[in-house]
Design an enzyme around this catalytic site. Structure first.
Site, PDB file in Angstrom:
ATOM      1  N   PRO A  93      13.935  15.127   3.033  1.00 58.63           N
ATOM      2  CA  PRO A  93      12.738  14.490   2.472  1.00 58.63           C
ATOM      3  C   PRO A  93      11.603  14.308   3.481  1.00 58.63           C
ATOM      4  O   PRO A  93      10.447  14.157   3.083  1.00 58.63           O
ATOM      5  CB  PRO A  93      13.250  13.123   1.991  1.00 58.63           C
ATOM      6  CG  PRO A  93      14.703  13.306   1.777  1.00 58.63           C
ATOM      7  CD  PRO A  93      15.136  14.281   2.834  1.00 58.63           C
ATOM      8  N   GLU A 120      25.386  11.138   2.383  1.00 55.25           N
ATOM      9  CA  GLU A 120      24.268  10.260   2.745  1.00 55.25           C
ATOM     10  C   GLU A 120      23.344  10.902   3.768  1.00 55.25           C
ATOM     11  O   GLU A 120      22.213  10.475   3.950  1.00 55.25           O
ATOM     12  CB  GLU A 120      24.811   8.926   3.288  1.00 55.25           C
ATOM     13  CG  GLU A 120      23.789   7.817   3.368  1.00 55.25           C
ATOM     14  CD  GLU A 120      23.270   7.380   2.004  1.00 55.25           C
ATOM     15  OE1 GLU A 120      22.169   6.813   1.949  1.00 55.25           O
ATOM     16  OE2 GLU A 120      23.979   7.627   0.994  1.00 55.25           O
ATOM     17  N   ARG A 158      11.639  37.647  -3.815  1.00 56.17           N
ATOM     18  CA  ARG A 158      10.770  38.310  -4.793  1.00 56.17           C
ATOM     19  C   ARG A 158       9.515  38.892  -4.162  1.00 56.17           C
ATOM     20  O   ARG A 158       8.827  39.692  -4.799  1.00 56.17           O
ATOM     21  CB  ARG A 158      10.414  37.349  -5.927  1.00 56.17           C
ATOM     22  CG  ARG A 158       9.564  36.171  -5.532  1.00 56.17           C
ATOM     23  CD  ARG A 158       9.460  35.148  -6.653  1.00 56.17           C
ATOM     24  NE  ARG A 158       8.992  35.730  -7.905  1.00 56.17           N
ATOM     25  CZ  ARG A 158       7.723  35.958  -8.190  1.00 56.17           C
ATOM     26  NH1 ARG A 158       6.787  35.675  -7.284  1.00 56.17           N
ATOM     27  NH2 ARG A 158       7.369  36.478  -9.350  1.00 56.17           N
ATOM     28  N   ASP A 173       0.632  35.679  -9.190  1.00 58.64           N
ATOM     29  CA  ASP A 173       1.303  34.386  -9.324  1.00 58.64           C
ATOM     30  C   ASP A 173       0.340  33.251  -9.018  1.00 58.64           C
ATOM     31  O   ASP A 173      -0.636  33.416  -8.276  1.00 58.64           O
ATOM     32  CB  ASP A 173       2.473  34.285  -8.338  1.00 58.64           C
ATOM     33  CG  ASP A 173       3.630  35.188  -8.702  1.00 58.64           C
ATOM     34  OD1 ASP A 173       3.714  35.607  -9.863  1.00 58.64           O
ATOM     35  OD2 ASP A 173       4.453  35.483  -7.807  1.00 58.64           O
TER      36      ASP A 173
END
Length: 252
Positions: A93, A120, A158, A173
């Site tokens: 994060p 954790e 891709r 895209d």
């Protein structure tokens, strides 16, 4: 390009690597994916890879030693000089959010070692000693880093030559510089009318310039409505024309 993935659940990757259009990149070796389980480098009968956190609290913490041994095995197999050593990436994060420019940089790289955390978290001492870069998919928490690793692999695969049926389709895209970083426009296919709604007339006109103007207008409108900061970035980069500004003015 080679990605070594450290994961406690290598079986999660089997269907991913064999499905969809990007399987061509893995089957053809353009993106070489190798899976490593730290349990194979843990000691004792139970091959333990986690333990309770010091200081108390919920959850378990991944042990540093099995991860260090696993990483050492990867480094030995890759046999890279220190100056060209593949970075160790942790999905976390606190990392920078993965975006299109980052994916483009990865797609032109030699790859990396991807660490998929679980439980954790990971003993901070291992992170401090070995992790070179941290990446986040967004402000939410997953059960492990495997989904994040798959997201990076898919986005990179891709972009490799010959993977998509249409060589240049990825240039249309959302976020691509070919679209000035804007969101993509809506798309339609047969039938020409469905549930009382017809395909926009411009797309049926056969007039190339008219079609492209319609698509550009739609990209501008959708981006202005949902991601206005992308309009601001395109404007600052000089990618918004006078015709574009006229379209945007009508939306206010």
């Amino acid at each position: 390009m080679r990605f070594d993935i450290i994961t406690l659940f290598p079986e999660l990757f089997a269907p991913f690597l064999a499905s969809g259009v990007t399987r061509r990149a893995y089957a053809g070796g353009q993106v070489d994916v190798r899976l490593w389980n730290p349990r194979d480098h843990a000691e004792g009968n139970y091959r333990r890879v986690d333990d309770r956190p010091f200081g108390g609290g919920p959850g378990m913490v991944m042990l540093a030693e099995p991860l260090a041994q696993c990483l050492a095995a990867i480094r030995a197999e890759r046999a890279e000089p220190d100056e060209a050593r593949a970075p160790l990436v942790l999905f976390s994060p606190i990392g920078a959010t993965l975006d299109h420019p980052a994916v483009e940089r990865w797609s032109a790289s030699a790859g990396a070692v991807l660490l998929c955390g679980r439980y954790e978290g990971i003993d901070q001492r291992f992170i401090d000693a070995h992790v070179d870069l941290q990446i986040s998919l967004g402000d939410f928490v997953l059960s492990g880093g495997e989904i994040a690793a798959m997201a990076l692999l898919d986005a990179v695969a891709r972009l490799q030559p010959g993977v998509l049926n249409d060589e240049g389709s990825h240039q249309l895209d959302s976020f691509n510089p070919a679209l000035d970083g804007l969101l993509d426009c809506p798309h339609y296919t047969r039938p020409e009318e469905w549930a009382g709604q017809a395909v926009p007339a411009a797309l049926m006109s056969g007039h190339h310039a008219q079609i492209e103007r319609w698509r550009r207008d739609q990209r501008l409108a959708i981006t202005a409505r949902h991601r206005p900061e992308l309009i601001a970035a395109a404007r600052e980069a000089g990618r918004i024309t006078a015709a574009d500004e006229a379209v945007l003015a009508k939306l206010r």
